[in-house]
Design an enzyme around this catalytic site. Structure first.
Site: not given
Length: 107
Positions: A21, A25, A44, A79-80
């Site tokens: 993960y 990112h 963010y 992206w999802w």
């Protein structure tokens, strides 16, 4: 961003995929960060509870932010799909999220 709305939520990374993960990112697509900014998201951050796999996201949203417009964008959906193998997701591959209520803030 003036009049920004603070937004916080949780998600969950699948057990054993915490490092992946972070890697994904670290390599986030520049066109995706541009899309997020253009959509009205700024400041963010996502934090990981390493014991539970719970991800805590916090962001500022412009007053005109339209979640449905971002959610339907092909790049967001790509992206999802890219992340769906390592996260708990909905049937459309969007991450399962839990909105959080703000109970304290200090500027």
């Amino acid at each position: 961003m003036e009049n920004a709305i603070r937004n916080a939520f949780t998600m969950k990374v699948k057990s054993g995929f915490e490092t992946e993960y972070k890697i994904r990112h670290d390599q986030i697509w520049p066109e995706l960060t541009a899309l997020l900014s253009e959509s009205g998201i700024c400041d963010y951050s996502i934090f990981l509870d390493e014991e539970t796999g719970i991800l805590f996201g916090v962001q500022k949203l412009s007053s005109g932010f339209d979640r449905s417009q971002l959610s339907s964008h092909p790049l967001m959906r790509k992206w999802w799909n890219h992340m769906s193998d390592i996260m708990e997701t909905n049937p459309d591959n969007s991450p399962k999220t839990n909105s959080l209520k703000e109970v304290f803030h200090l500027d």
